[in-house]
Design a protein around this motif. Structure first.
Motif, PDB file in Angstrom:
ATOM      1  N   ILE A 265      12.396 -16.345 -82.030  1.00  0.00           N
ATOM      2  CA  ILE A 265      13.516 -16.510 -81.102  1.00  0.00           C
ATOM      3  C   ILE A 265      13.075 -17.484 -80.015  1.00  0.00           C
ATOM      4  CG2 ILE A 265      15.221 -15.329 -79.675  1.00  0.00           C
ATOM      5  CD1 ILE A 265      15.009 -14.316 -82.591  1.00  0.00           C
TER       6      ILE A 265
ATOM      7  N   VAL B 174      17.316  -8.895 -85.906  1.00  0.00           N
ATOM      8  CA  VAL B 174      15.874  -8.716 -86.130  1.00  0.00           C
ATOM      9  C   VAL B 174      15.544  -7.230 -86.235  1.00  0.00           C
ATOM     10  CG1 VAL B 174      13.578  -9.031 -85.142  1.00  0.00           C
ATOM     11  CG2 VAL B 174      15.218 -10.908 -85.077  1.00  0.00           C
TER      12      VAL B 174
ATOM     13  N   ALA C 193      20.600 -11.918 -82.020  1.00  0.00           N
ATOM     14  CA  ALA C 193      19.199 -12.041 -82.441  1.00  0.00           C
ATOM     15  C   ALA C 193      18.510 -10.681 -82.461  1.00  0.00           C
ATOM     16  CB  ALA C 193      18.453 -13.000 -81.517  1.00  0.00           C
TER      17      ALA C 193
ATOM     18  N   ARG D   5      10.310 -13.810 -87.792  1.00  0.00           N
ATOM     19  CA  ARG D   5      11.466 -14.315 -87.045  1.00  0.00           C
ATOM     20  C   ARG D   5      10.992 -14.849 -85.705  1.00  0.00           C
ATOM     21  NH1 ARG D   5      16.062 -11.691 -89.478  1.00  0.00           N
ATOM     22  NH2 ARG D   5      17.458 -12.608 -87.920  1.00  0.00           N
TER      23      ARG D   5
ATOM     24  N   ASP E  26      17.642 -18.045 -83.266  1.00  0.00           N
ATOM     25  CA  ASP E  26      16.951 -17.132 -84.184  1.00  0.00           C
ATOM     26  C   ASP E  26      16.638 -17.898 -85.468  1.00  0.00           C
ATOM     27  OD1 ASP E  26      16.077 -15.020 -85.722  1.00  0.00           O
ATOM     28  OD2 ASP E  26      17.964 -13.917 -85.678  1.00  0.00           O
TER      29      ASP E  26
ATOM     30  N   ARG F 151      14.034 -18.037 -89.171  1.00  0.00           N
ATOM     31  CA  ARG F 151      13.315 -17.209 -90.138  1.00  0.00           C
ATOM     32  C   ARG F 151      12.334 -18.084 -90.921  1.00  0.00           C
ATOM     33  NH1 ARG F 151      14.162 -16.239 -95.566  1.00  0.00           N
ATOM     34  NH2 ARG F 151      13.701 -14.147 -96.356  1.00  0.00           N
TER      35      ARG F 151
ATOM     36  N   GLU G 205      16.754 -21.910 -88.860  1.00  0.00           N
ATOM     37  CA  GLU G 205      17.700 -21.117 -88.088  1.00  0.00           C
ATOM     38  C   GLU G 205      18.625 -20.328 -89.007  1.00  0.00           C
ATOM     39  OE1 GLU G 205      19.608 -23.204 -84.848  1.00  0.00           O
ATOM     40  OE2 GLU G 205      17.812 -24.410 -84.465  1.00  0.00           O
TER      41      GLU G 205
END
Length: 318
Positions: free
Chosen positions: A252, A131, A127, A250, A258, A260, A268
């Motif tokens: 988490i 990111v 993640a 994003r 993770d 988007r 995910e």
């Protein structure tokens, strides 16, 4: 044979790391120590080939790498003893609770030249890696800030109650134990942070740790980091961290999930691992071997951990 390793501090985190080091071909745990006989006995079952030593000095002497999972207060002493003996050091977070003591620790670790890192568990994870890449590549557009939401029905959480120190203001609390991870993540993506304002709330008993925290942090460019953390009420644990961009954002959750969004629902971005903890710890341990070999790695440096500690202690003292 793997790197000869000593584990000092055999509570929840020590035993967890010990178990996963045992699964990793790169590590050979040779020595264990904890002041608790019960903890030593439990850990010995996880590493039957390791020796339970009669003190921390003997554990350090037996190894090339020392992993410190003890509470924050004694960690500096053991870290400097290991560094003075030329051993690599892997410390649990927080780095400490006294900023001046931690500044001295970081300076002396750097002067020693030994490999040293702090276990912010997302550092080598997919993640944070992805990111950070997406943000630097411009895929998220202009970054506009970060939101962090942490809520728990009780603190410590049910699986942490054996670590009694976590409930006390002196060394424990969710800000040091959990929020610090997301401050580290934020700093990796946005850069250095400063506390603009913070309002922690504490129980009537002055010995107990915080139950609420509201705070605003900012980058040098003024990007905001908004924090809401609370304890209490019938609810599941919630650990949610959102990096917001003008094109995509994003989110988490629970350290590794993770997702988007381009304005719609968060979706995910990758399949969840069958064992998230195992995947996370293996990534950390893989990068720890890179550190020991003098190669580029993603682990948190002591200096990064010190920067996080300064933010944490500033908020808690506000």
């Amino acid at each position: 044979m793997g790197v000869k390793t000593a584990v000092i501090g055999l509570g929840i985190m020590g035993q967890r790391m010990l178990e996963h080091m045992g699964r990793h071909a790169g590590y050979d745990v040779v020595a264990l120590w904890d002041p608790s006989r019960e903890a030593c006995a439990a850990a010995a079952k996880l590493a039957p080939g390791a020796t339970v030593t009669d003190g921390p000095d003997a554990a350090i002497a037996a190894a090339d790498l020392v992993y410190l999972a003890c509470p924050p207060e004694p960690r500096k002493t053991y870290a400097l003893a290991a560094a003075g003996a030329g051993k690599a050091v892997f410390l649990e977070k927080p780095l400490g609770v006294d900023v001046a003591e931690s500044e001295d620790l970081v300076a002396r670790l750097e002067a020693s030249g030994v490999p040293a890192a702090v276990n912010f568990t997302q550092a080598a994870g997919a993640a944070l890696t992805d990111v950070s890449r997406a943000a630097k590549a411009g895929e998220m557009g202009d970054l506009v800030g970060v939101d962090v939401v942490l809520t728990y029905p009780a603190w410590p959480r049910a699986w942490q109650v054996a670590a009694d120190w976590l409930r006390f203001r002196a060394e424990g609390g969710m800000t040091r134990e959990v929020l610090s991870h997301f401050l580290f993540f934020t700093s990796r993506v946005l850069g250095p942070l400063e506390v603009v304002w913070a309002k922690p709330s504490y129980p009537q008993d002055p010995a107990l740790c915080e139950t609420q925290l509201l705070a605003r942090l900012e980058t040098a460019e003024g990007l905001p980091v908004s924090i809401l953390a609370s304890v209490g009420g019938a609810q599941p644990d919630r650990q949610e961290f959102t990096v917001k961009g003008t094109k995509t954002s994003r989110r988490i959750t629970d350290f590794y999930v993770d997702a988007r969004s381009d304005g719609g629902e968060f979706v995910e971005v990758r399949e969840r691992p069958a064992d998230p903890r195992a995947a996370s710890l293996k990534a950390q341990l893989d990068d720890l071997l890179l550190l020991i070999d003098g190669k580029p790695n993603r682990l948190a440096t002591p200096a990064e951990a010190l920067a996080v500690q300064k933010l944490v202690e500033t908020m808690l003292a506000s």
